[in-house]
Write a protein that holds these residues in place. Structure first.
Motif, PDB file in Angstrom:
ATOM      1  N   ARG A  85    -101.143   2.438  26.335  1.00 58.16           N
ATOM      2  CA  ARG A  85    -101.801   2.071  27.593  1.00 58.16           C
ATOM      3  C   ARG A  85    -103.139   2.799  27.680  1.00 58.16           C
ATOM      4  NH1 ARG A  85     -96.563   3.082  31.309  1.00 58.16           N
ATOM      5  NH2 ARG A  85     -98.181   3.585  32.848  1.00 58.16           N
ATOM      6  N   ALA A  86    -104.145   2.205  27.044  1.00 57.59           N
ATOM      7  CA  ALA A  86    -105.482   2.823  26.999  1.00 57.59           C
ATOM      8  C   ALA A  86    -106.451   1.833  26.371  1.00 57.59           C
ATOM      9  CB  ALA A  86    -105.457   4.104  26.173  1.00 57.59           C
ATOM     10  N   PRO A  87    -107.751   1.946  26.661  1.00 61.13           N
ATOM     11  CA  PRO A  87    -108.751   1.241  25.858  1.00 61.13           C
ATOM     12  C   PRO A  87    -108.717   1.812  24.435  1.00 61.13           C
ATOM     13  CG  PRO A  87    -109.712   2.137  27.883  1.00 61.13           C
ATOM     14  CD  PRO A  87    -108.361   2.756  27.735  1.00 61.13           C
ATOM     15  N   VAL A  88    -108.584   0.943  23.439  1.00 58.31           N
ATOM     16  CA  VAL A  88    -108.384   1.377  22.051  1.00 58.31           C
ATOM     17  C   VAL A  88    -109.636   1.103  21.230  1.00 58.31           C
ATOM     18  CG1 VAL A  88    -107.043   1.012  19.940  1.00 58.31           C
ATOM     19  CG2 VAL A  88    -105.898   0.995  22.172  1.00 58.31           C
ATOM     20  N   ILE A  89    -110.056   2.096  20.475  1.00 55.84           N
ATOM     21  CA  ILE A  89    -111.105   1.919  19.469  1.00 55.84           C
ATOM     22  C   ILE A  89    -110.447   1.998  18.102  1.00 55.84           C
ATOM     23  CG2 ILE A  89    -113.192   2.873  18.433  1.00 55.84           C
ATOM     24  CD1 ILE A  89    -114.011   3.909  21.145  1.00 55.84           C
ATOM     25  N   THR A  90    -110.606   0.952  17.289  1.00 50.78           N
ATOM     26  CA  THR A  90    -110.045   0.932  15.944  1.00 50.78           C
ATOM     27  C   THR A  90    -111.135   1.255  14.931  1.00 50.78           C
ATOM     28  OG1 THR A  90    -110.479  -1.416  15.479  1.00 50.78           O
ATOM     29  CG2 THR A  90    -108.472  -0.890  16.698  1.00 50.78           C
ATOM     30  N   LEU A  91    -110.750   1.994  13.881  1.00 46.69           N
ATOM     31  CA  LEU A  91    -111.686   2.380  12.820  1.00 46.69           C
ATOM     32  C   LEU A  91    -111.059   2.092  11.467  1.00 46.69           C
ATOM     33  CD1 LEU A  91    -111.628   5.089  15.022  1.00 46.69           C
ATOM     34  CD2 LEU A  91    -113.769   5.412  13.774  1.00 46.69           C
ATOM     35  N   PRO A  92    -111.872   1.867  10.430  1.00 40.57           N
ATOM     36  CA  PRO A  92    -111.320   1.814   9.071  1.00 40.57           C
ATOM     37  C   PRO A  92    -110.892   3.207   8.649  1.00 40.57           C
ATOM     38  CG  PRO A  92    -113.707   1.721   8.996  1.00 40.57           C
ATOM     39  CD  PRO A  92    -113.326   1.677  10.450  1.00 40.57           C
ATOM     40  N   HIS A  93    -109.832   3.300   7.835  1.00 43.60           N
ATOM     41  CA  HIS A  93    -109.364   4.626   7.430  1.00 43.60           C
ATOM     42  C   HIS A  93    -109.973   5.086   6.117  1.00 43.60           C
ATOM     43  CE1 HIS A  93    -106.442   1.844   5.487  1.00 43.60           C
ATOM     44  NE2 HIS A  93    -106.545   2.707   4.490  1.00 43.60           N
ATOM     45  N   GLY A  94    -110.742   4.214   5.479  1.00 38.88           N
ATOM     46  CA  GLY A  94    -111.389   4.576   4.226  1.00 38.88           C
ATOM     47  C   GLY A  94    -112.778   3.982   4.163  1.00 38.88           C
ATOM     48  N   ALA A  95    -113.288   3.862   2.950  1.00 35.79           N
ATOM     49  CA  ALA A  95    -114.630   3.317   2.768  1.00 35.79           C
ATOM     50  C   ALA A  95    -114.621   1.824   3.026  1.00 35.79           C
ATOM     51  CB  ALA A  95    -115.123   3.598   1.346  1.00 35.79           C
ATOM     52  N   ASN A  96    -115.415   1.387   4.010  1.00 38.33           N
ATOM     53  CA  ASN A  96    -115.573  -0.024   4.247  1.00 38.33           C
ATOM     54  C   ASN A  96    -114.216  -0.682   4.530  1.00 38.33           C
ATOM     55  OD1 ASN A  96    -116.663  -2.953   3.151  1.00 38.33           O
ATOM     56  ND2 ASN A  96    -118.296  -1.644   3.897  1.00 38.33           N
ATOM     57  N   TYR A  97    -114.108  -1.975   4.313  1.00 44.43           N
ATOM     58  CA  TYR A  97    -112.827  -2.697   4.393  1.00 44.43           C
ATOM     59  C   TYR A  97    -112.635  -3.331   3.025  1.00 44.43           C
ATOM     60  CZ  TYR A  97    -112.849  -2.117   9.473  1.00 44.43           C
ATOM     61  OH  TYR A  97    -112.834  -1.586  10.740  1.00 44.43           O
ATOM     62  N   LEU A  98    -111.969  -2.592   2.131  1.00 43.41           N
ATOM     63  CA  LEU A  98    -111.973  -2.930   0.710  1.00 43.41           C
ATOM     64  C   LEU A  98    -110.869  -3.885   0.292  1.00 43.41           C
ATOM     65  CD1 LEU A  98    -112.635   0.561  -0.926  1.00 43.41           C
ATOM     66  CD2 LEU A  98    -114.275  -1.145  -0.115  1.00 43.41           C
ATOM     67  N   LYS A  99    -109.740  -3.851   1.001  1.00 44.37           N
ATOM     68  CA  LYS A  99    -108.574  -4.553   0.486  1.00 44.37           C
ATOM     69  C   LYS A  99    -108.282  -5.813   1.289  1.00 44.37           C
ATOM     70  CE  LYS A  99    -106.422  -0.447  -1.494  1.00 44.37           C
ATOM     71  NZ  LYS A  99    -105.198   0.375  -1.613  1.00 44.37           N
ATOM     72  N   ARG A 100    -107.756  -6.797   0.583  1.00 49.08           N
ATOM     73  CA  ARG A 100    -107.318  -8.016   1.257  1.00 49.08           C
ATOM     74  C   ARG A 100    -105.821  -8.174   1.084  1.00 49.08           C
ATOM     75  NH1 ARG A 100    -109.719 -12.989  -2.452  1.00 49.08           N
ATOM     76  NH2 ARG A 100    -109.020 -12.224  -4.486  1.00 49.08           N
ATOM     77  N   LEU A 101    -105.219  -8.817   2.058  1.00 48.72           N
ATOM     78  CA  LEU A 101    -103.786  -9.046   2.064  1.00 48.72           C
ATOM     79  C   LEU A 101    -103.519 -10.532   2.143  1.00 48.72           C
ATOM     80  CD1 LEU A 101    -102.599  -6.369   4.657  1.00 48.72           C
ATOM     81  CD2 LEU A 101    -102.592  -6.176   2.169  1.00 48.72           C
ATOM     82  N   VAL A 102    -102.444 -10.955   1.486  1.00 57.00           N
ATOM     83  CA  VAL A 102    -101.978 -12.322   1.639  1.00 57.00           C
ATOM     84  C   VAL A 102    -101.170 -12.388   2.919  1.00 57.00           C
ATOM     85  CG1 VAL A 102    -100.580 -14.160   0.642  1.00 57.00           C
ATOM     86  CG2 VAL A 102    -101.937 -12.677  -0.848  1.00 57.00           C
ATOM     87  N   GLY A 103    -101.414 -13.420   3.726  1.00 57.47           N
ATOM     88  CA  GLY A 103    -100.818 -13.479   5.058  1.00 57.47           C
ATOM     89  C   GLY A 103     -99.377 -13.907   5.098  1.00 57.47           C
ATOM     90  N   VAL A 104     -98.559 -13.457   4.163  1.00 55.40           N
ATOM     91  CA  VAL A 104     -97.146 -13.798   4.153  1.00 55.40           C
ATOM     92  C   VAL A 104     -96.440 -13.088   5.304  1.00 55.40           C
ATOM     93  CG1 VAL A 104     -94.996 -13.668   2.861  1.00 55.40           C
ATOM     94  CG2 VAL A 104     -97.131 -14.165   1.670  1.00 55.40           C
TER      95      VAL A 104
END
Length: 406
Positions: A85-104
């Motif tokens: 219950r708060a305004p949330v700021i999301t950040l990447p945990h590493g360099a850039n956004y390097l990885k992609r996931l299959v949406g299974v």
């Protein structure tokens, strides 16, 4: 303190905690703000309790944190954040956004960039975060494809690890002395992400190559940087047991709580995979050899994809000394500069931009001083190599590693 704005820092894993530690340092010395921490359940949450204890922070149990109201929440991962219950700021945990996931199993067809997909930002159709931090303006294209409704809350802020590494480059010799390197001795940093396609998933095959003739003559030292998720998934005892012969073979195993950035700056070569640490190595000027770069896991628009077709590939069929010499002879800083520049479009600007974003979300004016980017602290010495010898009853052989899935 009464009347403070309350900030909740959500630490799923040690990796996320390290990233967020740089962020919350921007709230230091402000008596208007109280920072509290919590740790949601996570399969790679091993080591988080110790990490938070060493910070000396107030830690709220997760089931208590989700019943409270906060003025801001910071997170470097999506798991169960919608419960806060708060305004949330999301950040990447590493360099850039390097990885992609299959949406299974996510309701998403095809693949999406991890951290920028709808399952990460609006799980179950929940409300958008207050802000989605991206390090580079080019990341907005991936966000537009995977979760266009989040574009209005996207903030191009920069990358804290990038800025601290760059600020610390002049201290390279200080870090080398702290690690215990002698004059003229060369350091090879071996870096691995986690998962079945990581360098560490092949470590049993690579270890003889990595620790063969190159470290036995005393002219080279080797530091192995293994992703904290591997330590969390299997436990420190098991990781050390798998690598029990490293000391005899001249390889220094860097613990997960250590700051890898100073070790990276000190390195003369970097052998790595498609993880963030290898990419940050493009900032240092050290030649890079890639031991793994799985196309199916790499965001094709990321600098990791560019690195995969620029750095030479490590081969188990040739002596390491020859490959290091080749990598050094072929290395051209100008080939890697465009890759390094893709880590952030706000070089040196993370502290300024992130502090402005947090205080705007909190509804407070910023402190009236410049948020300085501090150089990294000196690292602990690498373990000294032990002369090779026969195994005694207390030694554990290197056994087969089974990479954690996820």
């Amino acid at each position: 303190m009464t009347g403070c704005k309350r900030v909740l820092v959500i630490v799923h894993t040690v990796t996320y905690g390290k990233r967020l530690r740089d962020v919350v340092s921007l709230l230091e010395a402000d008596f208007r703000v109280q920072v509290l921490f919590t740790a949601p359940p996570h399969e790679f949450g091993g080591g988080v309790a110790q990490f938070l204890q060493e910070l000396g922070s107030v830690v709220l149990p997760w089931n208590e944190a989700v019943r409270m109201d906060f003025d801001l929440a910071l997170t470097a991962g999506p798991r169960r954040v919608e419960e806060v219950r708060a305004p949330v700021i999301t950040l990447p945990h590493g360099a850039n956004y390097l990885k992609r996931l299959v949406g299974v199993g996510t309701g998403v067809s095809g693949s999406y960039v991890f951290g920028l997909g709808r399952p990460d930002l609006v799980p179950g159709g929940r409300a958008l975060p207050a802000a989605v931090v991206v390090p580079h303006r080019d990341d907005l294209r991936a966000l537009a494809r995977s979760c266009p409704e989040a574009l209005p809350v996207a903030a191009v802020v920069g990358d804290p690890a990038h800025d601290r590494i760059v600020a610390s480059l002049p201290l390279r010799e200080t870090y080398r002395r702290a690690l215990g390197l002698r004059n003229g001795q060369k350091l090879i940093a071996v870096t691995s992400t986690w998962g079945p396609r990581s360098l560490f998933a092949r470590i049993e095959m690579l270890l003889p190559l990595l620790s063969g003739e190159i470290t036995r003559n005393g002219e080279h030292r080797m530091a192995l940087l293994v992703h904290p998720n591997v330590w969390a998934a299997h436990g420190a005892w098991q990781v050390r047991a798998w690598l029990a012969r490293c000391e005899h073979l001249g390889v220094g195993l860097v613990p997960p709580e250590a700051d890898w950035r100073a070790v990276l700056i000190a390195a003369d070569w970097i052998i790595g995979d498609h993880g963030s640490v290898t990419l940050y190595g493009t900032l240092t000027g050290a030649p890079i050899l890639l031991a793994a770069a799985p196309e199916q896991e790499i965001n094709p628009d990321s600098p990791a994809a560019a690195l995969a077709v620029t750095a030479p590939a490590l081969s188990a069929a040739h002596p390491l000394s020859e490959q290091l010499s080749y990598a050094a002879a072929e290395y051209r800083r100008e080939d890697y500069a465009p890759i390094a520049s893709r880590i952030t479009s706000e070089p040196g600007g993370f502290n300024r931009n992130m502090r402005r974003l947090m205080y705007r979300t909190l509804g407070l004016g910023q402190p009236a001083y410049e948020p300085v980017t501090r150089p990294l602290a000196a690292p602990d010495p690498l373990p000294l190599p032990v002369s090779p010898g026969p195994l005694d009853s207390g030694d554990v052989e290197v056994t087969t590693y089974r990479a954690p899935l996820g």
